[in-house]
Each structure stands twice: as C-alpha cells, then as structure tokens.
Design a protein around this motif. Structure first.
Motif, PDB file in Angstrom:
ATOM      1  N   TYR A  39      39.654 -24.921 -16.061  1.00  0.00           N
ATOM      2  CA  TYR A  39      39.148 -25.289 -14.966  1.00  0.00           C
ATOM      3  C   TYR A  39      38.964 -23.845 -14.427  1.00  0.00           C
ATOM      4  O   TYR A  39      39.779 -23.023 -14.063  1.00  0.00           O
ATOM      5  N   ASN A  40      37.622 -23.672 -13.829  1.00  0.00           N
ATOM      6  CA  ASN A  40      37.475 -22.606 -13.117  1.00  0.00           C
ATOM      7  C   ASN A  40      38.264 -22.304 -11.757  1.00  0.00           C
ATOM      8  O   ASN A  40      38.571 -23.230 -10.996  1.00  0.00           O
ATOM      9  N   ARG A  41      38.584 -21.188 -11.580  1.00  0.00           N
ATOM     10  CA  ARG A  41      39.526 -20.806 -10.470  1.00  0.00           C
ATOM     11  C   ARG A  41      39.371 -21.613  -9.245  1.00  0.00           C
ATOM     12  O   ARG A  41      39.837 -22.154  -8.263  1.00  0.00           O
TER      13      ARG A  41
ATOM     14  N   ARG B 158      45.232 -24.097 -18.295  1.00  0.00           N
ATOM     15  CA  ARG B 158      44.654 -24.595 -16.774  1.00  0.00           C
ATOM     16  C   ARG B 158      43.634 -23.589 -16.799  1.00  0.00           C
ATOM     17  O   ARG B 158      42.424 -23.900 -16.234  1.00  0.00           O
ATOM     18  N   CYS B 159      43.667 -22.172 -16.970  1.00  0.00           N
ATOM     19  CA  CYS B 159      42.864 -21.398 -16.505  1.00  0.00           C
ATOM     20  C   CYS B 159      41.609 -21.256 -17.615  1.00  0.00           C
ATOM     21  O   CYS B 159      40.551 -21.138 -16.861  1.00  0.00           O
TER      22      CYS B 159
ATOM     23  N   THR C 171      43.980 -35.505 -13.283  1.00  0.00           N
ATOM     24  CA  THR C 171      44.178 -34.250 -11.894  1.00  0.00           C
ATOM     25  C   THR C 171      44.082 -34.869 -10.757  1.00  0.00           C
ATOM     26  O   THR C 171      43.409 -35.980 -10.436  1.00  0.00           O
TER      27      THR C 171
ATOM     28  N   ARG D 252      39.635 -25.371  -9.449  1.00  0.00           N
ATOM     29  CA  ARG D 252      40.914 -25.805 -10.108  1.00  0.00           C
ATOM     30  C   ARG D 252      41.601 -26.831  -9.255  1.00  0.00           C
ATOM     31  O   ARG D 252      42.263 -26.804  -8.457  1.00  0.00           O
TER      32      ARG D 252
ATOM     33  N   ILE E 148      47.503 -30.947 -12.529  1.00  0.00           N
ATOM     34  CA  ILE E 148      46.855 -31.179 -13.645  1.00  0.00           C
ATOM     35  C   ILE E 148      48.002 -31.647 -14.602  1.00  0.00           C
ATOM     36  O   ILE E 148      48.900 -30.858 -14.756  1.00  0.00           O
TER      37      ILE E 148
ATOM     38  N   SER F  13      43.319 -33.565  -6.514  1.00  0.00           N
ATOM     39  CA  SER F  13      43.014 -32.422  -5.598  1.00  0.00           C
ATOM     40  C   SER F  13      42.918 -33.281  -4.257  1.00  0.00           C
ATOM     41  O   SER F  13      42.434 -33.887  -3.922  1.00  0.00           O
TER      42      SER F  13
END
Length: 190
Positions: A68-70, A64-65, A88, A73, A77, A90
């Motif tokens: 995907y940029n924090r 995940r890290c 994903t 993110r 996911i 959001s």
C-alpha cells in the motif's frame, strides 16, 4: 473481435455475468458449507468492532509498506496467514447526513467506473448490522499478472464515513464472498 474478448462493445465478463444472473433465477439458494471461527477486532478506534476469521491478523509492517502506497494506506489492514485474503478499513471523513450511505456508494461506483473503465462490476446491496446500514458492491480488478476480487463497503461510525475493502485472488472469491457478507452483519458501534 468475434469469439474473442470483446464482441461489439460487450466484454466477455459482462456477458458471463448476464448469463449467470439468468441461470440463477431458477436456482435454490446456496447454503454456506464452510464455517469459520471468528474473533472481534476494533475497526475504527475503539468506537466500532467487527468479527473476522480467528486466524487473521494485522498485516506485517513490511508488507503494509510494500502493498500500500503511504498516501493511500488504510488505517486498519487485516490479512490471512498467506496474504491471499485481506480486509482494510479507512476513515474517509465526516459523513454528510443529507447524502446518506447509499448515495455515497453509488457516487463512489460512478467515480470508479469513470476513472478505471477496466473494472468489471458485479453485484451491490445493503446489509443491516444491528441498526446500522452497510452498503456494498463487488467488482473484478486487473493487476499486472493477476485478477483481484474486491468487495467494497461503506458504513458510518460517530458521523464518520468508513470504507472497508475485502480483496482476494479472483479464483477464490466464491469461497470468501458469502462469509464476508455474513461478517459485515457483525459490525457494531459502541
């Protein structure tokens, strides 16, 4: 470039898309031959659920890290065992009831085209998931050393706009697209 990637101002992908749409007008509908077992997962707190392939699971925290940029993110996911296909979800924020899902999707596409002119957009549409409208669009995205197929979709839950994004290697999109569109029909709000 004549015979190259561009002819005039038309990109080869767009020319191929026009030819494909023309040839599909005369074809019978294609039946999905691959069936997959599914399970129900929460996609927005405990207020909305969707069916996904049974072997898919939450992405490993390390991956995940890395992927995907924090600051961007997604909250949810889910990926297949090999990381070849991912979906994903959001929470984009409060839904403006005056605008509607279709207008949000059209505005998002316009914004994306303005920012990333290298994206190649293909189809778009709407699916009914019970009484819920789900708007979607698909496109090709270019990465450092590969091409990704993305199917982005929007729907609302409890007056919140939810953005979902399915993506996989472009070479396998024709396997996944029909199944993902069918799975979008399983979105339910409780």
């Amino acid at each position: 470039m004549i015979g190259g990637i561009m002819e005039g101002k038309k990109y080869l992908d767009k020319v191929l898309l026009e030819l494909r749409k023309e040839s599909e007008k005369s074809k019978e509908p294609v039946l999905i031959s691959e069936k997959c077992d599914v399970k129900k997962i929460a996609i927005y707190e405990n207020d909305a659920y969707m069916m996904i392939p049974i072997e898919w699971q939450s992405m490993n925290p390390v991956w995940r890290c890395a992927k995907y940029n924090r600051s961007y993110r997604p909250e949810v996911i889910i990926t297949d065992a090999h990381g070849d296909a991912t979906i994903t979800f959001s929470d984009v924020g409060k839904m403006d009831r005056l605008v509607g899902i279709r207008q949000c999707c059209m505005q998002l596409k316009n914004d994306m085209q303005e920012i990333w002119n290298q994206l190649v957009f293909y189809d778009s549409g709407a699916i009914k998931a019970g009484k819920k409208d789900v708007e979607w669009m698909d496109y090709k995205m270019f990465c450092i050393d590969s091409e990704l197929y993305c199917l982005l979709f929007l729907f609302d839950v409890k007056n919140h706009l939810i953005m979902g994004n399915f993506h996989c290697s472009f070479s396998i999109y024709n396997r996944w697209k029909p199944q993902i569109l069918m799975l979008l029909e399983t979105i339910e709000e409780v």
